[in-house]
Write a protein that holds these residues in place. Structure first.
Motif, short mmCIF file in Angstrom:
data_model
loop_
_atom_site.label_atom_id
_atom_site.label_comp_id
_atom_site.label_asym_id
_atom_site.label_seq_id
_atom_site.Cartn_x
_atom_site.Cartn_y
_atom_site.Cartn_z
N UNK A 165 43.02 149.83 36.99
CA UNK A 165 43.33 151.14 37.57
C UNK A 165 44.81 151.26 37.91
N UNK A 166 45.38 150.23 38.50
CA UNK A 166 46.81 150.23 38.82
C UNK A 166 47.65 150.34 37.55
N UNK A 167 47.31 149.55 36.56
CA UNK A 167 48.04 149.57 35.28
C UNK A 167 47.96 150.96 34.65
N UNK A 168 46.78 151.56 34.72
CA UNK A 168 46.58 152.89 34.15
C UNK A 168 47.39 153.94 34.92
N UNK A 169 47.41 153.83 36.24
CA UNK A 169 48.18 154.78 37.06
C UNK A 169 49.67 154.67 36.79
N UNK A 170 50.18 153.46 36.60
CA UNK A 170 51.60 153.29 36.30
C UNK A 170 51.94 153.89 34.94
N UNK A 171 50.99 153.84 34.01
CA UNK A 171 51.20 154.48 32.71
C UNK A 171 51.18 156.00 32.84
N UNK A 172 50.26 156.48 33.68
CA UNK A 172 50.03 157.93 33.81
C UNK A 172 51.08 158.61 34.70
N UNK A 173 51.45 157.98 35.80
CA UNK A 173 52.29 158.64 36.81
C UNK A 173 53.68 158.07 36.94
#
Length: 202
Positions: free
Chosen positions: A25-33
């Protein structure tokens, strides 16, 4: 580190480091935001900053993310996902049992998050759509009857379209009117269904 033009295939160590739902989730959020702190991620996810800080350090240890050194203070560190493409290998019979289990966790969690994002987009009320973005998206599914060679050709064509888009729009993140979008391309064979006999079709 992987640069913008390289594809990094995660090794067993990186897969195991990522094999935790909160880290995915953290990795995905850093990609997204884009860049975030442990505190900002904690607010988004609903965790403590101590927890997100611990998981950020675990991801950084395998170069999955990196610190933004020219931003923040000694008390507040900023983290980002390096640019460049990453290949998440799915579970494979040639993997060790531990690596196969890690790959299952990572791929399952990423696909779950992808589905959540898609459903949020589909169910988003029209009033929440910014001006000009209402009809800009595309969600399309179709079925084809093709050979393995034709599917490989189609895969290469789709990859070329995505690569061209990446190159065309590279570096636009700070321009007015831009928003982060997600681009998904999938083509895969479905489980073989029993062939109906001529009598079945009558």
């Amino acid at each position: 580190m992987v640069n913008d033009d390289q594809v990094r295939t995660l090794d067993a160590g990186a897969l195991k480091a990522l094999a935790h739902p909160l880290r995915v989730r953290i990795y995905d959020l850093l990609s997204e935001r884009g860049p975030q702190t442990a505190s900002s991620l904690a607010t988004i996810i609903g965790e403590t900053s101590g927890s997100t800080s611990y998981h950020l350090r675990a991801l950084a240890a395998h170069q999955l993310i990196r610190e933004v050194h020219d931003r923040g203070t000694a008390r507040e560190r900023w983290w980002e996902r390096p640019r460049g493409r990453v290949n998440f290998p799915g579970p494979d019979e040639t993997m060790t049992p531990a690596s196969r289990a890690a790959a299952q966790i990572v791929t399952s969690e990423f696909l779950r998050l992808r589905h959540e994002t898609l459903m949020e987009y589909i169910n988003r009320p029209e009033s929440a759509q910014p001006e000009g973005w209402k009809d800009a998206g595309l969600v399309m599914t179709t079925m084809l009857d093709i050979t393995p060679e034709q599917m490989t050709e189609l895969k290469n064509e789709l990859s070329a379209v995505v690569d061209a888009a990446i190159e065309r729009y590279r570096g636009q993140d700070s321009q007015p009117g831009t928003r982060r979008v997600t681009l998904r391309a999938e083509v895969f064979d479905l489980p073989a269904a029993p062939r109906r006999s001529t009598r079945d079709q009558e």
